[in-house]
Design a protein around this motif. Structure first.
Motif, PDB file in Angstrom:
ATOM      1  N   SER A   1     -62.791 -28.449 -48.556  1.00  0.00           N
ATOM      2  CA  SER A   1     -61.549 -28.896 -49.189  1.00  0.00           C
ATOM      3  C   SER A   1     -60.556 -27.748 -49.248  1.00  0.00           C
ATOM      4  CB  SER A   1     -61.803 -29.353 -50.619  1.00  0.00           C
ATOM      5  OG  SER A   1     -62.400 -30.605 -50.610  1.00  0.00           O
ATOM      6  N   ILE A   2     -59.293 -28.103 -49.201  1.00  0.00           N
ATOM      7  CA  ILE A   2     -58.277 -27.043 -49.302  1.00  0.00           C
ATOM      8  C   ILE A   2     -57.061 -27.595 -50.042  1.00  0.00           C
ATOM      9  CG2 ILE A   2     -57.285 -27.644 -47.041  1.00  0.00           C
ATOM     10  CD1 ILE A   2     -56.725 -24.570 -46.733  1.00  0.00           C
ATOM     11  N   ILE A   3     -56.414 -26.738 -50.819  1.00  0.00           N
ATOM     12  CA  ILE A   3     -55.123 -27.102 -51.427  1.00  0.00           C
ATOM     13  C   ILE A   3     -54.103 -26.145 -50.824  1.00  0.00           C
ATOM     14  CG2 ILE A   3     -53.799 -27.337 -53.543  1.00  0.00           C
ATOM     15  CD1 ILE A   3     -56.371 -27.621 -55.070  1.00  0.00           C
ATOM     16  N   LEU A   4     -53.080 -26.722 -50.179  1.00  0.00           N
ATOM     17  CA  LEU A   4     -52.104 -25.865 -49.488  1.00  0.00           C
ATOM     18  C   LEU A   4     -50.971 -25.464 -50.414  1.00  0.00           C
ATOM     19  CD1 LEU A   4     -51.802 -27.610 -46.054  1.00  0.00           C
ATOM     20  CD2 LEU A   4     -52.794 -25.400 -46.517  1.00  0.00           C
ATOM     21  N   GLN A   5     -50.224 -24.470 -49.914  1.00  0.00           N
ATOM     22  CA  GLN A   5     -49.105 -23.951 -50.691  1.00  0.00           C
ATOM     23  C   GLN A   5     -47.997 -24.995 -50.825  1.00  0.00           C
ATOM     24  OE1 GLN A   5     -47.968 -20.520 -48.626  1.00  0.00           O
ATOM     25  NE2 GLN A   5     -45.831 -20.651 -49.083  1.00  0.00           N
ATOM     26  N   ASP A   6     -47.665 -25.721 -49.726  1.00  0.00           N
ATOM     27  CA  ASP A   6     -46.650 -26.773 -49.843  1.00  0.00           C
ATOM     28  C   ASP A   6     -47.362 -28.072 -50.141  1.00  0.00           C
ATOM     29  OD1 ASP A   6     -44.895 -24.847 -48.813  1.00  0.00           O
ATOM     30  OD2 ASP A   6     -45.494 -25.417 -46.771  1.00  0.00           O
ATOM     31  N   PRO A   7     -47.033 -28.701 -51.255  1.00  0.00           N
ATOM     32  CA  PRO A   7     -47.695 -29.973 -51.550  1.00  0.00           C
ATOM     33  C   PRO A   7     -47.189 -31.049 -50.602  1.00  0.00           C
ATOM     34  CG  PRO A   7     -46.038 -29.487 -53.191  1.00  0.00           C
ATOM     35  CD  PRO A   7     -46.064 -28.317 -52.276  1.00  0.00           C
TER      36      PRO A   7
ATOM     37  N   LEU B   1     -50.235 -31.360 -58.193  1.00  0.00           N
ATOM     38  CA  LEU B   1     -51.388 -31.877 -58.934  1.00  0.00           C
ATOM     39  C   LEU B   1     -52.072 -32.995 -58.157  1.00  0.00           C
ATOM     40  CD1 LEU B   1     -49.949 -31.817 -62.558  1.00  0.00           C
ATOM     41  CD2 LEU B   1     -51.626 -30.278 -61.575  1.00  0.00           C
ATOM     42  N   PHE B   2     -51.290 -33.807 -57.456  1.00  0.00           N
ATOM     43  CA  PHE B   2     -51.896 -34.852 -56.610  1.00  0.00           C
ATOM     44  C   PHE B   2     -52.777 -34.204 -55.540  1.00  0.00           C
ATOM     45  CE2 PHE B   2     -48.644 -38.036 -57.973  1.00  0.00           C
ATOM     46  CZ  PHE B   2     -49.543 -39.035 -58.317  1.00  0.00           C
ATOM     47  N   CYS B   3     -52.284 -33.073 -54.992  1.00  0.00           N
ATOM     48  CA  CYS B   3     -53.079 -32.403 -53.964  1.00  0.00           C
ATOM     49  C   CYS B   3     -54.397 -31.905 -54.550  1.00  0.00           C
ATOM     50  CB  CYS B   3     -52.306 -31.225 -53.375  1.00  0.00           C
ATOM     51  SG  CYS B   3     -50.869 -31.787 -52.471  1.00  0.00           S
TER      52      CYS B   3
ATOM     53  N   ILE C   1     -60.795 -24.188 -51.060  1.00  0.00           N
ATOM     54  CA  ILE C   1     -59.948 -23.043 -50.740  1.00  0.00           C
ATOM     55  C   ILE C   1     -58.547 -23.351 -51.242  1.00  0.00           C
ATOM     56  CG2 ILE C   1     -58.895 -21.778 -48.819  1.00  0.00           C
ATOM     57  CD1 ILE C   1     -61.708 -22.489 -47.442  1.00  0.00           C
ATOM     58  N   MET C   2     -57.973 -22.426 -52.012  1.00  0.00           N
ATOM     59  CA  MET C   2     -56.610 -22.652 -52.522  1.00  0.00           C
ATOM     60  C   MET C   2     -55.688 -21.625 -51.890  1.00  0.00           C
ATOM     61  SD  MET C   2     -57.581 -23.377 -56.461  1.00  0.00           S
ATOM     62  CE  MET C   2     -55.941 -23.262 -57.081  1.00  0.00           C
ATOM     63  N   ASP C   3     -54.796 -22.104 -51.034  1.00  0.00           N
ATOM     64  CA  ASP C   3     -53.912 -21.186 -50.313  1.00  0.00           C
ATOM     65  C   ASP C   3     -52.581 -21.076 -51.032  1.00  0.00           C
ATOM     66  OD1 ASP C   3     -52.468 -19.711 -48.596  1.00  0.00           O
ATOM     67  OD2 ASP C   3     -52.621 -21.056 -46.879  1.00  0.00           O
TER      68      ASP C   3
END
Length: 1577
Positions: A1418-1424, A1484-1486, A1499-1501
């Protein structure tokens, strides 16, 4: 046989003058030679001296082209004179043959007359170009002499009773008339120009256009011959080979064609309809169009009628030729000719003229040439008028846009889309209607004439055939309307598909990281499926339309001849049959076109209605008040006006006046009132609906000071600015602008201030499509110092350095995409740079981070503007800046809450002040947290840098490809450039056809060839049948018994019925084949389109991420929009038309050559000429087409830009500059379009003349061939009918070839994308070998990892080693470009891992199939990123989870309550890009999305880079609780977020510098991490 002038007859001497000089015919003829010889003697020396002095290399510049009075009439008369001389010569030769010895005097004067007439026109042209009218005296003398000598001859003829029944008398009479008229023309020139016999000759200057060297469009100024044949286009079209045509080459438009000229014409016609009695009445646009442009349309219609009438000469001449040949064949030649002798020479009777086949052949040729010339002239005039009309309409629409009331725009009465449609669609509809409108009244006449002629030829049976054509016309119309409907539905589906595609491309990184490409790809394919269904229907109707066009003439001919057989019980004669065929060919065209014309007429009616509504919509008030002289009474501003969409209208406009008492105002001291720049008293303003948005506004803006307007969101701050600018409708009260001081001694600036313009920066930044520099200077003179100061104040230098061409880079709609902050800073820079007294800034800090805001406030507003003593009004939410304000206006709910200095408010309204104080403290805390190494701006710059990071590498590769096809600019080696630019892209064509499938290609080819063979067979059969019939009817009936005759008749009948049966079978086969062929072509195109799009989509979606970094998004989208559209809808019809016209021409030439082999001799030079014409035309046409396309885009953009930036343009007072720009853009586009249509005329005139020569050659070859006993009369008819069709189709071959070449470029572009490498999705392990639960623990080993983005680039990670234990929380930090993000991408195998490996739970990720690997992390990107659809779709597009799981995820992300409140809950709508949620909510949705995927590694970028403090706290809390048992790798943007981590990795330039627990690292005083944390605190 000896030659002598008067003949050597034995019994009579031609030289005796016993009866008087003038009674000797030979002497009179000799007298007629005198004027011709005189002219030649005098003009030749003059011409040679003239030509010698200006050597052929030096072209006289065209500004000396000056038409003498009667110019056109003279050319027409001279051409008629030449024609009559030819007739006279021919008559002389024929009469001479009747004599015993040669009489030169019968044809010699005619020959000399022809030479003299030719010389006269050459001579005249040279005098005209050198503007030396005195030399015209020679011509005057010549006309007088010729007139006198011919009159003597006519007088003598009359004396000897030679009358109209003799051809020579008619010819002489005509010559006398023509010489008389030419003499009159010459006298008229003397009368007007007074160049001789008058004391003061008139000096004439050439037209203004020709004195301007920039005007290159010469059609209105050249002589008649050049006008008719577009001879002046030759240098341009032939020159296109050596050098591509550029805008410079086509120059400016002549004044009469410029948009401004035509706008004034149309506007006068429009305004004249407003009468004093009824000023409110809406003027009719139709009437204005007729008044402004009616005359050229009438002229064009006249040409059209002439052309149509001449068109019927073809069938009639064929009928005459075949009839005469039939008579000759059967030996029924005319009885012995009567010998008429006067003056001892033979006179030919006039009646014999039309019985001569050679005469008919020449007449046919002349009729064709004239018909085509008139037709092209008619086309040209309508096109020029259409272009003029479009220019006028565009200017009219633009002027209206600049006066549109803002509330119209913002209340959605007039959307940008509607305005763009008016510009792009409605004006073009009207232009096209004008192109086609002469057809509306010419076609019915043509049809009626055709039917009458048919009736004369074949009686009622022909009427039956014609009625078949007429009855099928409504079916054509039906098909045409169906086609238009299908096009609409196709368009809807393709818009939908494009929307989905662009979403995919924008979120491609996320899709790849989550392994969702295929899900989204399928959704696009599904939409494409719907689109293809409507395309199939579209293809079906198109093929029906093509089928009708091809089958109607066959059906008509079949019906006619079958009826004819049943009525007369015999077949038609060759003359009737082939004239009928030719007539049917003529009739089909108008009927086929009529449906198109009617459809355009209907569209034009709708367009005019829309235009009328637009021109009648509300306008903004007259703002003379801003000149400060007068204050605005409420009425003046009441006229509608309005604001940009930036105004927040989410709050209901409710009135809360009773909540607080209005603060009592201080009385203004007299001295203060003088220092007020703007004063609003008792103002009440609204946005169109009569609900006041602002009420009871009484404020003043002090001169030369900084005024701040504050208040919560939506309380009317922006509206207040717009109300002061006069953009809102005023209900009551007035705005008063004071006059700036006249004595501006305190200004030492190089340029004075523009007195009444206001520099205004809107909240929603508005950029022009221009360079950065143009956006900032905005039409003001460039001042280097000032420019530099402004750039520094707005801290734009760093951003500018990143752009590929610095501040000369194009930005805006079609330029480079800048981020919000960068755009906003450019808009503020524009307001600062303008030299105005007053500056309005509407929330300039909204998109900026804290550093930039501070810098802008200090350097820009406090220093730059205040030093200049400019009056500044600043709307802001940043209360910490209130201390700098000289004057504060606090607003609440549409009215003013407080006004005064900060001190006043502190003493008078303690409550408000305290409220502000708490807010300020909160903002200050944020400020402290925000100062760290990676601010938002740095991020924006980073994105920009990545965008260009290696676009250069990509561009180099692209350029190399381009160079293969296009020649080097400076290489002037003619042969290579020519061959390169005139080559048809056969390779691409083959690629297109092969994507359609080999079976379809084979089927199409076979059907096409079969169809044309059958059609040829039908006509050939007709020739055999009719010839047979004519031979039989001509058999003399011997005085045999009745029975013999009866027997023969029954034999004839049975023979006829046999011919008829075969004829019917062939026709039926032809009609069937027409249907099959039209279907195969369309469906071949469809299957090609299906395959190309499918392959393109799959290729692009599976391309590596690097491809998207270096390929601009617009370029990829273009392949899916414009190029796919061309492949879907444009190539199939072009291909069909090309193959059809080529095969028609080839079959026609084949038939003619078979019938008369002599024709091949003439064919060779014609083929060479045709080859060169098409070769030159294709290159020039392509260039002009490109120019037309490339000049259209800026024009459309200018319109949409203007509509978006209305308030800014009006505040700055730049309307005039924008109007000027619009006129320039319109003229440029119109020039390109005019040249393109003139080039088409150039081609058509030439191919038409070639066609006419083919007809002449075919006729000549047949007539001579008959003397050798070759073809039968029926076959001659067939050859001529076919020759006539060639004229129609030759230019289509070339035009379609040129079109196909342009359209194949789309296939080529798509093809270039099909060669991109895909990612390797397979991996060396099978998906089934990977355990279901992997990765279970989340242990990560990184061993000696080296990573690069591309084999051509340097590595971004060098030998990185690390070990992360299951469940550990790891933080990675480092400056921009240290390789943090690259590491996060390496976990997903998104970059090229060329050394080392990453092992997760014991498996090397490089061996895994990509789909498996990416779907387990899983990853959360900088731009939602959110996609349009439902919330459910965004959380779980694979649809694998139940609702409980989704609600749980939303609860963890603190979104549950918000989502519950939405209509539809989980199925609530998410708009494109998630625009209906705030950035924080999207992030938050991401987070929820990452939680839904129960992966043990997250991973949180830099996931917290773009969100506010509150949201960030939620995120941190969630990560600590919900993800407690998972491995979390955080790439930190704010260092303090990773202070609680278990392990910190500090990176620098692709290496790991520090690697330990945060506590340990902090103890190292000199460590990098410690320094980061210090900076952050």
């Amino acid at each position: 046989m000896a030659l002598s002038f008067c003949g050597n007859d034995v019994n009579k001497s031609g030289y005796s003058v016993d009866d008087g000089m003038l009674n000797n015919g030979c002497f009179v003829d000799a007298l007629n030679l005198v004027p011709h010889v005189f002219l030649l003697f005098i003009t030749f020396p003059i011409l040679f001296i003239g030509w010698g002095s200006q050597s052929s290399k030096v072209q006289i510049h065209h500004n000396t082209w000056l038409h003498f009075p009667g110019h056109n009439l003279r050319w027409i008369l001279t051409f008629s004179l030449l024609f009559v001389h030819v007739c006279e010569f021919a008559e002389g030769v024929v009469s001479n043959k009747m004599m015993d010895t040669n009489h030169l005097h019968l044809f010699m004067p005619a020959f000399m007359g022809f030479v003299a007439a030719t010389t006269s026109v050459v001579y005249y042209h040279n005098i005209e170009t050198s503007n030396f009218p005195k030399l015209l005296l020679v011509l005057f003398i010549y006309w007088v002499l010729a007139f006198i000598t011919k009159s003597i001859k006519l007088w003598k003829f009359a004396m000897y009773k030679v009358g109209m029944r003799h051809l020579r008398f008619c010819i002489t009479a005509l010559l006398v008339l023509l010489y008389g008229l030419l003499m009159a023309v010459e006298i008229n020139v003397i009368r007007i120009r007074k160049y001789v016999f008058f004391a003061n000759p008139q000096k004439v200057k050439p037209p203004e256009d020709l004195q301007d060297l920039g005007v290159r469009f010469l059609q209105p100024f050249v002589n008649l011959l050049s006008k008719a044949t577009y001879w002046w286009m030759n240098p341009l079209i032939i020159g296109a080979h050596k050098r591509p045509i550029e805008l410079k080459k086509i120059g400016k438009l002549p004044i009469a064609m410029r948009a401004l000229t035509n706008y004034l014409r149309l506007k006068d016609a429009y305004e004249d309809q407003r009468t004093a009695e009824n000023p409110e009445r809406a003027p009719s646009i139709w009437r204005s169009m007729y008044r402004a442009f009616g005359r050229p349309i009438l002229l064009s219609s006249t040409f059209r009628y002439l052309a149509d009438l001449l068109g019927f000469a073809g069938p009639l001449c064929i009928s005459g030729i075949v009839k005469n040949l039939t008579l000759e064949e059967s030996g029924d030649a005319a009885p012995d000719k009567i010998r008429d002798t006067y003056f001892d020479v033979h006179f030919m009777p006039s009646s014999e003229l039309l019985l001569n086949t050679s005469v008919l052949a020449v007449l046919l040729f002349l009729a064709l040439v004239l018909q085509r010339t008139f037709l092209q002239a008619s086309y040209y005039v309508t096109i020029e008028t259409g272009i003029n009309l479009r220019g006028a309409l565009l200017a009219m629409i633009y002027n209206k846009i600049l006066r549109l009331s803002t509330s119209n725009m913002s209340m959605g009465e007039m959307t940008l889309g509607q305005i763009n449609n008016l510009v792009a669609i409605e004006t073009n509809q009207l232009m096209w209607f004008l192109f086609l409108c002469p057809n509306l009244w010419a076609m019915p006449v043509q049809i009626v004439m055709g039917v009458i002629l048919l009736y004369c030829l074949l009686g009622w049976s022909a009427v039956v055939g014609a009625s078949v054509i007429v009855l099928l016309a409504p079916v054509q119309y039906l098909i045409a309307t169906k086609l238009a409907d299908m096009q609409k539905s196709t368009l809807e589906h393709s818009t939908d598909r494009l929307k989905k595609t662009s979403e995919i491309l924008k979120g491609i990184k996320l899709l790849k990281l989550y392994a969702w490409e295929n899900i989204f790809c399928d959704s696009v394919e599904e939409t494409r499926g719907k689109e293809l269904t409507s395309l199939k229907t579209f293809a079906f109707y198109t093929s029906m339309s093509i089928f009708m066009n091809a089958a109607i003439p066959i059906a008509a001919v079949l019906a006619t001849f079958v009826m004819h057989y049943f009525i007369t019980k015999s077949g038609p004669s060759p003359a009737e049959a082939f004239a009928t065929l030719a007539l049917f060919n003529i009739l089909v065209t108008p009927l086929f076109l009529l449906s198109t014309v009617v459809r355009f007429a209907v569209k034009a009616l709708i367009s005019v209605q829309k235009l009328g509504e637009f021109l009648q919509s509300d306008e903004i008030g007259d703002d003379s008040w801003r000149n400060g002289e007068m204050s605005v009474p409420s009425e003046a501003a009441k006229k509608h006006s309005g604001a940009t969409k930036a105004i927040n209208r989410k709050r209901p406009l409710r009135y809360q006046m009773d909540n607080y008492e209005q603060p009592s105002r201080r009385q203004m001291r007299p001295s203060e009132t003088e220092d007020v720049a703007v004063k609003v008293s008792g103002g009440c303003f609204t946005w169109g609906s009569n609900l006041p948005t602002l009420a009871d506004i009484n404020i003043r803006i002090p001169t030369g000071q900084l005024t701040m307007i504050v208040g919560q969101v939506g309380c009317g701050k922006s509206s207040l600015l717009l109300a002061m600018l006069g953009e809102m409708q005023s209900i009551s009260g007035r705005v008063h602008w004071s006059k700036p001081p006249d004595s501006e001694t305190f200004r030492q600036e190089t340029f004075s201030r523009n007195r009444y313009s206001v520099a205004y920066a809107t909240q929603k930044s508005w950029l022009l499509n221009a360079t950065v520099e143009d956006n900032i200077t905005f039409g003001s003179p460039f001042n280097k110092q000032r420019y530099k100061a402004v750039i520094d104040a707005c801290s734009l230098q760093l951003d500018i350095d990143l752009l590929p061409f610095g501040d000369q880079t194009e930005i805006g709609e079609r330029g480079i995409n800048l981020s919000g902050g960068q755009r906003q800073r450019i808009c503020v820079a524009r307001a600062l740079y303008q030299n105005t007294n007053i500056v309005f800034l509407d929330d300039p800090f909204s998109a900026l981070d804290i550093h930039l805001s501070d810098h802008l406030m200090q350097e820009g507003i406090l220093k730059f503007l205040q030093d200049d003593k400019r009056t500044v009004v600043l709307v802001t939410h940043k209360l910490q800046y209130l201390i700098h304000a000289d004057w504060i206006i606090a607003m609440k709910d549409g009215s003013v809450l407080r006004e005064g200095t900060l001190k006043d408010i502190q003493t008078h309204d303690v409550e408000l002040y305290d409220h502000w104080k708490t807010l300020m403290n909160r903002q200050d805390q944020e400020l402290e947290k925000d100062i760290e190494q990676d601010s938002q701006t740095t991020l924006e710059r980073k994105t920009l840098r990545r965008a260009f990071y290696s676009r250069d590498a990509k561009n180099q590769a692209d350029d190399e490809d381009e160079e293969e096809e296009e020649e080097e600019e400076d290489e002037d080696n003619l042969s290579t450039t020519t061959s390169r630019r005139s080559k048809v892209p056969w390779k691409v064509c083959w690629c297109y056809l092969s994507s359609g499938g080999f079976f379809m290609v084979f089927l199409m080819m076979a059907c096409k060839l079969l169809k044309h063979s059958v059609i040829m067979a039908i006509d050939y059969w007709l020739a055999i049948w009719t010839s047979n019939h004519s031979n039989r009817t001509a058999v003399p009936s011997a005085n045999g018994t009745c029975e013999v005759i009866e027997g023969r008749r029954s034999a004839v009948d049975s023979e006829d019925s046999f011919y008829l049966t075969v004829f019917m079978v062939l026709c039926a086969a032809g009609i069937t084949l027409c249907l099959v062929t039209s279907l195969t072509v369309e469906f071949l195109g469809l299957s090609a389109a299906t395959n190309l799009h499918h392959n393109l989509l799959n290729k692009i979606i599976h391309a590596p991420l690097r491809f998207f970094d270096i390929t601009p998004l617009g370029q990829i989208l273009n392949r899916f929009s414009a190029d796919t559209n061309i492949i879907d809808q444009h190539i199939p019809p072009t291909l069909e038309s090309l193959t059809r016209s080529t095969l028609l021409c080839l079959s026609a030439i084949g038939v003619i050559s078979t019938i008369t082999p002599y024709f091949i001799v003439a064919l060779v030079p014609l083929a060479v000429a045709f080859y060169f014409i098409q070769k030159y035309f294709r290159v020039a046409s392509k260039d002009l087409q490109d120019l037309d396309d490339s000049t259209q885009l800026p024009l459309l953009c200018h319109f949409s830009e203007t509509a978006e930036g209305l308030t800014t343009i009006r505040a700055f007072r730049h309307e005039a500059r924008f109007k000027q720009r619009m006129l320039e853009l319109t003229d440029t586009n119109n020039t390109a379009y005019l040249f393109l249509s003139a080039a088409n005329r150039w081609l058509e005139v030439r191919t038409d003349y070639l066609g006419a020569v083919i007809v002449l050659a075919a006729a000549g070859a047949s007539i001579w061939g008959l003397d050798c006993g070759q073809p039968s009369a029926g076959q001659v008819g067939l050859a001529l009918t076919y020759a006539l069709t060639v004229t129609n189709y030759l230019n289509w071959v070339v035009r379609n070839l040129a079109d196909l070449e342009v359209q194949m470029a789309a296939v080529k572009k798509v093809n270039s994308f099909l060669n991109t490498e895909s990612e390797n999705y397979e991996g060396s392990m099978d998906a089934s070998q990977v355990p279901e639960t992997w990765p279970r623990d989340g242990e990560i080993k990184i061993q000696d990892l080296c990573v690069r983005y591309d084999p051509l680039l340097k590595p971004v990670l060098k030998h990185v080693n690390a070990f992360i234990q299951p469940g550990q929380k790891v933080g990675i930090c480092g400056r921009t470009g240290s390789g943090k993000s690259s590491l996060s991408l390496a976990f997903f195998n998104m970059v090229d891992i060329f050394e080392g490996k990453i092992i997760i739970d014991g498996i090397d990720i490089c061996k895994l199939p990509l789909q498996t690997l990416r779907s387990r992390l899983s990853i959360i990107l900088q731009d939602p990123i959110l996609f349009s659809g439902s919330i459910r779709f965004n959380l779980d597009p694979e649809q694998t989870c139940n609702d409980e799981r989704l609600w749980e995820a939303l609860e963890i992300a603190q979104l549950k309550n918000m989502v519950k409140a939405l209509p539809g809950g989980l199925d609530a709508v998410v708009t494109e890009g998630g625009e209906n949620f705030s950035v924080g909510q999207r992030q938050l949705f991401c987070l929820a999305r990452a939680f839904v995927r129960k992966s043990s590694i997250l991973i949180m970028d830099e996931a917290t880079a773009s969100i506010d403090m509150a949201t960030e706290n939620i995120l941190q809390k969630v990560v600590m609780t919900a993800f407690a048992d998972r491995t979390v790798v955080t790439i930190a943007h704010r260092v303090y977020t990773i202070l609680t981590a278990d392990l910190v990795i500090v990176m620098k330039r692709g290496n790991i510098l520090e690697y330990d627990k945060p506590e340990t690292l902090l103890e190292r005083e000199d460590g990098l991490f410690a320094s980061f944390v210090k900076a952050d605190m």
